[in-house]
Design a protein around this motif. Structure first.
Motif, PDB file in Angstrom:
ATOM      1  N   GLY A  29      24.136  30.020  19.653  1.00 26.14           N
ATOM      2  CA  GLY A  29      25.156  30.836  18.868  1.00 26.14           C
ATOM      3  C   GLY A  29      25.609  30.205  17.595  1.00 26.14           C
ATOM      4  N   VAL A  30      24.989  29.355  17.415  1.00 24.47           N
ATOM      5  CA  VAL A  30      25.431  28.369  15.957  1.00 24.47           C
ATOM      6  C   VAL A  30      25.600  29.429  14.736  1.00 24.47           C
ATOM      7  N   LEU A  31      24.857  30.343  14.687  1.00 20.93           N
ATOM      8  CA  LEU A  31      24.776  31.022  13.434  1.00 20.93           C
ATOM      9  C   LEU A  31      25.358  32.624  13.943  1.00 20.93           C
ATOM     10  N   LEU A  32      26.109  32.533  14.963  1.00 22.57           N
ATOM     11  CA  LEU A  32      26.568  33.934  15.042  1.00 22.57           C
ATOM     12  C   LEU A  32      28.212  33.749  15.142  1.00 22.57           C
ATOM     13  N   VAL A  33      28.950  32.556  15.582  1.00 17.30           N
ATOM     14  CA  VAL A  33      30.152  32.531  16.023  1.00 17.30           C
ATOM     15  C   VAL A  33      30.974  32.463  14.915  1.00 17.30           C
ATOM     16  N   GLU A  34      31.858  33.572  14.700  1.00 15.49           N
ATOM     17  CA  GLU A  34      32.898  33.422  13.395  1.00 15.49           C
ATOM     18  C   GLU A  34      34.430  32.925  13.820  1.00 15.49           C
ATOM     19  N   PRO A  35      35.069  32.419  12.914  1.00 16.28           N
ATOM     20  CA  PRO A  35      34.765  32.250  11.599  1.00 16.28           C
ATOM     21  C   PRO A  35      34.374  31.034  11.289  1.00 16.28           C
ATOM     22  N   TYR A  36      33.631  30.245  12.240  1.00 16.28           N
ATOM     23  CA  TYR A  36      33.479  28.848  12.158  1.00 16.28           C
ATOM     24  C   TYR A  36      31.893  28.846  11.312  1.00 16.28           C
ATOM     25  N   LYS A  37      31.160  29.904  11.716  1.00 19.42           N
ATOM     26  CA  LYS A  37      29.912  29.781  10.993  1.00 19.42           C
ATOM     27  C   LYS A  37      30.113  29.868   9.546  1.00 19.42           C
ATOM     28  N   SER A  38      30.931  30.630   8.893  1.00 24.83           N
ATOM     29  CA  SER A  38      31.250  30.862   7.610  1.00 24.83           C
ATOM     30  C   SER A  38      31.790  29.649   6.950  1.00 24.83           C
ATOM     31  N   GLU A  39      32.652  28.936   7.888  1.00 24.17           N
ATOM     32  CA  GLU A  39      33.451  27.686   7.349  1.00 24.17           C
ATOM     33  C   GLU A  39      32.462  26.447   7.361  1.00 24.17           C
ATOM     34  N   ILE A  40      31.376  26.256   8.041  1.00 19.97           N
ATOM     35  CA  ILE A  40      30.654  25.201   8.443  1.00 19.97           C
ATOM     36  C   ILE A  40      29.232  25.392   7.554  1.00 19.97           C
ATOM     37  N   LEU A  41      28.581  26.596   7.801  1.00 21.94           N
ATOM     38  CA  LEU A  41      27.382  26.834   6.984  1.00 21.94           C
ATOM     39  C   LEU A  41      27.341  26.524   5.754  1.00 21.94           C
ATOM     40  N   PRO A  42      28.200  26.693   4.633  1.00 20.09           N
ATOM     41  CA  PRO A  42      27.928  26.085   3.450  1.00 20.09           C
ATOM     42  C   PRO A  42      27.729  24.663   3.296  1.00 20.09           C
ATOM     43  N   HIS A  43      27.962  23.899   4.347  1.00 22.58           N
ATOM     44  CA  HIS A  43      27.880  22.375   4.102  1.00 22.58           C
ATOM     45  C   HIS A  43      26.635  22.117   4.717  1.00 22.58           C
ATOM     46  N   TRP A  44      26.000  22.860   5.433  1.00 21.12           N
ATOM     47  CA  TRP A  44      24.714  22.371   6.125  1.00 21.12           C
ATOM     48  C   TRP A  44      23.375  22.411   5.303  1.00 21.12           C
ATOM     49  N   ARG A  45      23.170  21.261   4.872  1.00 21.77           N
ATOM     50  CA  ARG A  45      21.840  20.718   4.175  1.00 21.77           C
ATOM     51  C   ARG A  45      21.155  19.560   4.576  1.00 21.77           C
ATOM     52  N   PHE A  46      19.743  19.677   4.281  1.00 19.42           N
ATOM     53  CA  PHE A  46      18.959  18.682   5.101  1.00 19.42           C
ATOM     54  C   PHE A  46      17.716  18.172   4.220  1.00 19.42           C
ATOM     55  N   ARG A  47      17.732  18.630   2.947  1.00 13.50           N
ATOM     56  CA  ARG A  47      16.458  18.471   2.041  1.00 13.50           C
ATOM     57  C   ARG A  47      16.187  16.940   1.957  1.00 13.50           C
ATOM     58  N   THR A  48      17.025  16.197   1.764  1.00 11.31           N
ATOM     59  CA  THR A  48      16.746  14.886   1.458  1.00 11.31           C
ATOM     60  C   THR A  48      17.702  13.940   2.284  1.00 11.31           C
ATOM     61  N   PRO A  49      17.496  12.863   2.328  1.00 13.85           N
ATOM     62  CA  PRO A  49      18.302  11.722   3.079  1.00 13.85           C
ATOM     63  C   PRO A  49      19.771  11.756   2.447  1.00 13.85           C
ATOM     64  N   GLU A  50      19.888  11.698   0.953  1.00  7.09           N
ATOM     65  CA  GLU A  50      21.065  11.961   0.377  1.00  7.09           C
ATOM     66  C   GLU A  50      21.869  12.991   0.776  1.00  7.09           C
ATOM     67  N   VAL A  51      21.160  14.258   0.794  1.00  8.74           N
ATOM     68  CA  VAL A  51      21.997  15.577   1.046  1.00  8.74           C
ATOM     69  C   VAL A  51      22.341  15.451   2.342  1.00  8.74           C
ATOM     70  N   ALA A  52      21.450  15.052   3.400  1.00  2.62           N
ATOM     71  CA  ALA A  52      21.726  15.005   4.743  1.00  2.62           C
ATOM     72  C   ALA A  52      22.992  14.115   5.157  1.00  2.62           C
ATOM     73  N   LEU A  53      22.942  13.113   4.405  1.00  2.74           N
ATOM     74  CA  LEU A  53      24.087  12.318   4.579  1.00  2.74           C
ATOM     75  C   LEU A  53      25.851  12.831   4.173  1.00  2.74           C
ATOM     76  N   GLU A  54      25.429  13.447   2.924  1.00  2.00           N
ATOM     77  CA  GLU A  54      26.585  14.086   2.391  1.00  2.00           C
ATOM     78  C   GLU A  54      27.043  15.412   3.328  1.00  2.00           C
ATOM     79  N   SER A  55      26.051  16.097   3.654  1.00  2.00           N
ATOM     80  CA  SER A  55      26.250  17.164   4.626  1.00  2.00           C
ATOM     81  C   SER A  55      26.720  16.822   6.057  1.00  2.00           C
ATOM     82  N   SER A  56      25.970  15.902   6.630  1.00  2.00           N
ATOM     83  CA  SER A  56      26.526  15.515   7.953  1.00  2.00           C
ATOM     84  C   SER A  56      28.065  15.049   7.926  1.00  2.00           C
TER      85      SER A  56
END
Length: 163
Positions: A29-56
């Motif tokens: 359900g991670v990509l279904l449950v609102e309003p949380y999906k819209s609040e959290i998804l914009p912060h979710w990134r993992f392309r590099t360790p630096e990006v993953a650290l900021e995102s997490s």
């Protein structure tokens, strides 16, 4: 109780109706449950360790904010995004391009994780950047699921709603 994929998630606000939420297993359900999906998804990134650290760190801050607001559904959704950061980064670490299974997801299984009868593609040599990103998300995911207030709120939620 299993996650209920049959709900009309496009028209549900589970902050207003937490009794309809099911924890389910893993990232269900991670990509279904609102309003949380819209609040959290914009912060979710993992392309590099630096990006993953900021995102997490951003997602973990949301996790803590939801806990302070006694919003277990939000905290659980943030936990699921941390878990998904780990699993997706691991997938990209093992499979160049992130494609783990051969062929498309069957129409009746879209939005659900799993092989669904498809063969797993061979693993590529591990991508060290994605593996490092996965470790970063794994640490935050572990912190979240062991957080004493999360554990307390999860037990209270399950006791209240039987889920």
């Amino acid at each position: 109780m299993p996650f209920n994929y049959d709900q009309d998630f496009k028209h549900l606000n589970l902050r207003e109706q937490p009794e309809l939420y099911r924890v389910g297993k893993g990232e269900q359900g991670v990509l279904l449950v609102e309003p949380y999906k819209s609040e959290i998804l914009p912060h979710w990134r993992f392309r590099t360790p630096e990006v993953a650290l900021e995102s997490s760190e951003q997602i973990y801050a949301l996790f803590e904010a939801y806990l302070r607001q006694d919003d277990f559904v939000g905290a659980d959704m943030a936990r699921k995004f941390l878990q998904m950061g780990y699993t997706r980064a691991r997938r990209y670490a093992n499979h160049r391009g992130g494609k783990k299974y051969d062929g498309p997801v069957p129409d009746d299984k879209k939005g659900q994780s799993g092989a669904h009868g498809r063969a797993e593609l061979p693993r590529a040599p591990e991508d060290p950047e994605k593996a490092a990103a996965a470790r970063i998300f794994k640490q935050k995911w572990d912190e979240a699921r062991q957080h004493p207030e999360y554990v307390r709120q999860k037990a209270a939620f399950e006791a209240r709603y039987g889920k």
